[in-house]
Design a protein around this motif. Structure first.
Motif, PDB file in Angstrom:
ATOM      1  N   VAL A  13       0.860  -1.182   0.000  1.00  0.00           N
ATOM      2  CA  VAL A  13       0.000   0.000   0.000  1.00  0.00           C
ATOM      3  C   VAL A  13       0.894   1.228   0.000  1.00  0.00           C
ATOM      4  CG1 VAL A  13      -1.755   1.289   1.245  1.00  0.00           C
ATOM      5  CG2 VAL A  13      -1.835  -1.194   1.217  1.00  0.00           C
ATOM      6  N   ASP A  14       0.788   2.028  -1.055  1.00  0.00           N
ATOM      7  CA  ASP A  14       1.568   3.260  -1.151  1.00  0.00           C
ATOM      8  C   ASP A  14       0.751   4.406  -0.552  1.00  0.00           C
ATOM      9  OD1 ASP A  14       3.651   4.909  -1.773  1.00  0.00           O
ATOM     10  OD2 ASP A  14       3.199   5.028  -3.907  1.00  0.00           O
ATOM     11  N   ASP A  15       1.415   5.391  -0.012  1.00  0.00           N
ATOM     12  CA  ASP A  15       0.759   6.539   0.631  1.00  0.00           C
ATOM     13  C   ASP A  15      -0.262   6.085   1.669  1.00  0.00           C
ATOM     14  OD1 ASP A  15       2.202   8.469  -0.733  1.00  0.00           O
ATOM     15  OD2 ASP A  15       0.797   8.501  -2.415  1.00  0.00           O
ATOM     16  N   LEU A  16       0.198   5.282   2.598  1.00  0.00           N
ATOM     17  CA  LEU A  16      -0.672   4.720   3.630  1.00  0.00           C
ATOM     18  C   LEU A  16      -1.372   5.791   4.457  1.00  0.00           C
ATOM     19  CD1 LEU A  16      -1.571   2.089   5.082  1.00  0.00           C
ATOM     20  CD2 LEU A  16       0.348   2.449   6.614  1.00  0.00           C
ATOM     21  N   ASN A  17      -0.728   6.936   4.620  1.00  0.00           N
ATOM     22  CA  ASN A  17      -1.312   7.966   5.485  1.00  0.00           C
ATOM     23  C   ASN A  17      -2.134   9.003   4.722  1.00  0.00           C
ATOM     24  OD1 ASN A  17       0.996   8.972   4.285  1.00  0.00           O
ATOM     25  ND2 ASN A  17       1.677  10.083   6.074  1.00  0.00           N
ATOM     26  N   MET A  18      -2.625   8.677   3.535  1.00  0.00           N
ATOM     27  CA  MET A  18      -3.430   9.610   2.759  1.00  0.00           C
ATOM     28  C   MET A  18      -4.907   9.677   3.167  1.00  0.00           C
ATOM     29  SD  MET A  18      -1.601  11.381   0.740  1.00  0.00           S
ATOM     30  CE  MET A  18      -2.632  12.028  -0.543  1.00  0.00           C
ATOM     31  N   PRO A  64       6.074  11.986   5.211  1.00  0.00           N
ATOM     32  CA  PRO A  64       5.817  12.663   6.486  1.00  0.00           C
ATOM     33  C   PRO A  64       4.462  13.384   6.452  1.00  0.00           C
ATOM     34  CG  PRO A  64       7.473  13.845   5.232  1.00  0.00           C
ATOM     35  CD  PRO A  64       7.184  12.585   4.482  1.00  0.00           C
ATOM     36  N   PRO A  65       3.809  13.546   7.608  1.00  0.00           N
ATOM     37  CA  PRO A  65       2.528  14.249   7.655  1.00  0.00           C
ATOM     38  C   PRO A  65       2.640  15.671   7.124  1.00  0.00           C
ATOM     39  CG  PRO A  65       2.948  13.141   9.728  1.00  0.00           C
ATOM     40  CD  PRO A  65       4.206  13.032   8.924  1.00  0.00           C
ATOM     41  N   GLY A  66       1.572  16.121   6.501  1.00  0.00           N
ATOM     42  CA  GLY A  66       1.528  17.462   5.918  1.00  0.00           C
ATOM     43  C   GLY A  66       1.224  17.377   4.435  1.00  0.00           C
ATOM     44  N   ARG A  69      -1.300  14.585   3.797  1.00  0.00           N
ATOM     45  CA  ARG A  69      -1.001  13.355   4.533  1.00  0.00           C
ATOM     46  C   ARG A  69      -1.305  13.585   6.007  1.00  0.00           C
ATOM     47  NH1 ARG A  69       3.860  13.572   1.160  1.00  0.00           N
ATOM     48  NH2 ARG A  69       3.639  11.973  -0.450  1.00  0.00           N
ATOM     49  N   ASN A  70      -1.795  12.555   6.656  1.00  0.00           N
ATOM     50  CA  ASN A  70      -2.168  12.656   8.067  1.00  0.00           C
ATOM     51  C   ASN A  70      -1.301  11.732   8.907  1.00  0.00           C
ATOM     52  OD1 ASN A  70      -4.576  14.363   7.708  1.00  0.00           O
ATOM     53  ND2 ASN A  70      -5.259  12.635   6.482  1.00  0.00           N
ATOM     54  N   PRO A  71      -1.107  12.053  10.175  1.00  0.00           N
ATOM     55  CA  PRO A  71      -0.359  11.142  11.043  1.00  0.00           C
ATOM     56  C   PRO A  71      -1.133   9.829  11.230  1.00  0.00           C
ATOM     57  CG  PRO A  71      -1.045  13.102  12.257  1.00  0.00           C
ATOM     58  CD  PRO A  71      -1.507  13.267  10.858  1.00  0.00           C
ATOM     59  N   VAL A  72      -0.409   8.729  11.293  1.00  0.00           N
ATOM     60  CA  VAL A  72      -1.015   7.416  11.528  1.00  0.00           C
ATOM     61  C   VAL A  72      -0.859   7.089  13.007  1.00  0.00           C
ATOM     62  CG1 VAL A  72      -0.904   4.977  10.922  1.00  0.00           C
ATOM     63  CG2 VAL A  72      -0.491   6.700   9.185  1.00  0.00           C
TER      64      VAL A  72
END
Length: 91
Positions: A13-18, A64-66, A69-72
């Motif tokens: 899974v790419d960009d898991l924190n999207m 990284p978040p931002g 992207r969100n923190p996991v």
């Protein structure tokens, strides 16, 4: 359930924190993946049975978040071995 007998499946899974955060701060797509990691499968509501998923390796990448992207949550990150590197310069 899983790959054919004697084989393993790798899920990337790419960009898991999207996924965006919901009202309570959870990320529903990530919560489904965490449920598999915590319990080894999902509950089938049609047949009222637990579907155990076997012989599966999970690999993910994220930035990284931002910037969308969100923190996991640490509750999910505890399942991973984290490998990070700093950006290389052109020198």
């Amino acid at each position: 359930f899983g790959p054919p007998l004697g084989r393993r499946l790798a899920v990337f899974v790419d960009d898991l924190n999207m996924p965006s955060l919901e009202v309570y701060g959870a990320q529903p797509p990530i919560e489904l993946l965490r449920q598999w990691m915590d319990h080894g499968g999902w509950f089938d509501r049609k047949e009222n049975s637990f579907r155990k998923i076997v012989d599966l390796t999970f690999v993910a990448a994220m930035g990284p978040p931002g910037g969308g992207r969100n923190p996991v949550t640490p509750r999910y990150m505890r399942h991973f071995n984290i490998i990070a590197y700093t950006a290389f310069d052109d020198a």
